[in-house]
Design an enzyme around this catalytic site. Structure first.
Site, PDB file in Angstrom:
ATOM      1  N   ALA A 161      -2.907  -3.158  -0.379  1.00  0.00           N
ATOM      2  CA  ALA A 161      -1.722  -2.372   0.007  1.00  0.00           C
ATOM      3  C   ALA A 161      -2.066  -1.154   0.868  1.00  0.00           C
ATOM      4  O   ALA A 161      -1.700  -1.094   2.043  1.00  0.00           O
ATOM      5  CB  ALA A 161      -0.945  -1.947  -1.233  1.00  0.00           C
ATOM      6  N   ASN A 201      -8.891   5.741   2.899  1.00  0.00           N
ATOM      7  CA  ASN A 201      -7.669   5.634   3.714  1.00  0.00           C
ATOM      8  C   ASN A 201      -7.880   6.250   5.092  1.00  0.00           C
ATOM      9  O   ASN A 201      -7.399   5.724   6.092  1.00  0.00           O
ATOM     10  CB  ASN A 201      -6.485   6.285   2.998  1.00  0.00           C
ATOM     11  CG  ASN A 201      -5.893   5.363   1.954  1.00  0.00           C
ATOM     12  OD1 ASN A 201      -5.211   4.394   2.279  1.00  0.00           O
ATOM     13  ND2 ASN A 201      -6.186   5.637   0.690  1.00  0.00           N
ATOM     14  N   HIS A 206       0.780   7.044  -1.691  1.00  0.00           N
ATOM     15  CA  HIS A 206       0.681   7.160  -3.147  1.00  0.00           C
ATOM     16  C   HIS A 206       0.410   5.770  -3.725  1.00  0.00           C
ATOM     17  O   HIS A 206       1.058   4.806  -3.331  1.00  0.00           O
ATOM     18  CB  HIS A 206       1.970   7.750  -3.718  1.00  0.00           C
ATOM     19  CG  HIS A 206       1.898   7.972  -5.190  1.00  0.00           C
ATOM     20  ND1 HIS A 206       1.227   9.042  -5.754  1.00  0.00           N
ATOM     21  CD2 HIS A 206       2.346   7.213  -6.229  1.00  0.00           C
ATOM     22  CE1 HIS A 206       1.291   8.950  -7.063  1.00  0.00           C
ATOM     23  NE2 HIS A 206       1.959   7.846  -7.376  1.00  0.00           N
TER      24      HIS A 206
HETATM   25  C1  GAR Z   1      -5.823   6.805  -2.801  1.00  0.00           C
HETATM   26  O1  GAR Z   1      -5.697   5.763  -3.728  1.00  0.00           O
HETATM   27  C2  GAR Z   1      -4.487   7.491  -2.604  1.00  0.00           C
HETATM   28  O2  GAR Z   1      -3.403   6.615  -2.642  1.00  0.00           O
HETATM   29  C3  GAR Z   1      -4.478   8.413  -3.792  1.00  0.00           C
HETATM   30  O3  GAR Z   1      -5.789   8.922  -3.846  1.00  0.00           O
HETATM   31  C4  GAR Z   1      -6.696   7.924  -3.369  1.00  0.00           C
HETATM   32  C5  GAR Z   1      -7.589   8.539  -2.314  1.00  0.00           C
HETATM   33  O4  GAR Z   1      -8.596   7.641  -1.941  1.00  0.00           O
HETATM   34  N1  GAR Z   1      -3.493   9.448  -3.653  1.00  0.00           N
HETATM   35  C6  GAR Z   1      -2.793   9.928  -4.681  1.00  0.00           C
HETATM   36  O5  GAR Z   1      -2.955   9.550  -5.830  1.00  0.00           O
HETATM   37  C7  GAR Z   1      -1.751  10.968  -4.332  1.00  0.00           C
HETATM   38  N2  GAR Z   1      -0.926  11.292  -5.444  1.00  0.00           N
HETATM   39  P1  GAR Z   1      -9.387   7.797  -0.565  1.00  0.00           P
HETATM   40  O6  GAR Z   1      -9.920   9.225  -0.513  1.00  0.00           O
HETATM   41  O7  GAR Z   1     -10.500   6.797  -0.666  1.00  0.00           O
HETATM   42  O8  GAR Z   1      -8.439   7.495   0.575  1.00  0.00           O
END
Ligand code: GAR
Length: 199
Positions: free
Chosen positions: A180, A14, A110
């Site tokens: 998304a 992200n 989230h």
């Molecule tokens: C993402 O899917 C985010 O939405 C989730 O952790 C992942 C991080 O991925 N967040 C949660 O679950 C918060 N409760 P990333 O480090 O590759 O962005």
């Protein structure tokens, strides 16, 4: 110019979507002034480094108690002089003091359609495991303001994603990110950057 800090704990896909959005103009009038990680091994730190963004790891493990860590965390965020704090896969419970200091200026992504599959313990793959267990057919992602609760703040944007037969948590996580999360979060930041009250 909207000055943002991004808080991360893991892979940082992200964060990458935000870096790319700022670079390609999908997110206008925005500068990522710092990346904060609680985890020294987070690949997200490398992404920040590669993009030439100031980054730091401050781990609770190196502090004698939560108060001391929270103080160091808040001091670092304050030092960047930010207009918005973006939680992008950040595993740390946000200190109430930070929430009070930055009202409506902390957002979180989230990986579900809140109020489903959210709250304490719902993080990353676990969210998708639970959705598959319950047999839901539609899931998605939510960007919301952060308040004192866990995933309870006002919802800003949501995007739905279909679950397909045979999905594993990993396959579903990837689809939710692609369809998304990586679209929603840059889009919300771009909208906030247009608002005068944030700059
Ligand atoms: C993402 O899917 C985010 O939405 C989730 O952790 C992942 C991080 O991925 N967040 C949660 O679950 C918060 N409760 P990333 O480090 O590759 O962005």
């Amino acid at each position: 110019m909207l000055r943002i800090a991004v808080c991360v704990s893991g892979g940082g896909t992200n964060l990458q979507a935000i870096i790319d959005g700022v670079e390609n103009g999908a997110i206008a009038n925005t500068k990522i002034v710092g990346v904060f990680s609680n985890n020294a091994d987070a690949y997200a730190l490398k992404r920040a480094e590669n993009a030439g963004i100031d980054n730091v790891c401050i781990s609770p493990k190196n502090y004698e108690n939560r108060e001391a860590f929270n103080k160091a965390f808040i001091e670092k965020i304050d030092s960047w002089n930010v207009d918005l704090i973006v939680l992008a896969g950040f595993l740390v419970i946000i200190p109430e003091e930070l929430v009070r200091k930055y009202p409506n200026k902390i957002i979180n992504i989230h990986p579900s359609l809140i109020p489903s599959f959210c709250g304490t313990g719902f993080y990353g793959l676990k969210v998708h495991e639970e959705a598959l267990k319950r047999g839901v057919k539609v899931t998605g992602a939510t960007v919301h303001f952060v308040d004192e609760g866990t995933d309870t703040g006002k919802i800003i944007a949501q995007k739905a994603v279909y679950i397909e037969d045979g999905d594993t948590p990993e396959v579903l996580q990837k689809r939710v990110m692609e369809q998304a999360e990586w679209i929603l979060l840059p889009g919300v930041i771009n909208e906030i950057a247009k608002k005068e009250e944030y700059r």
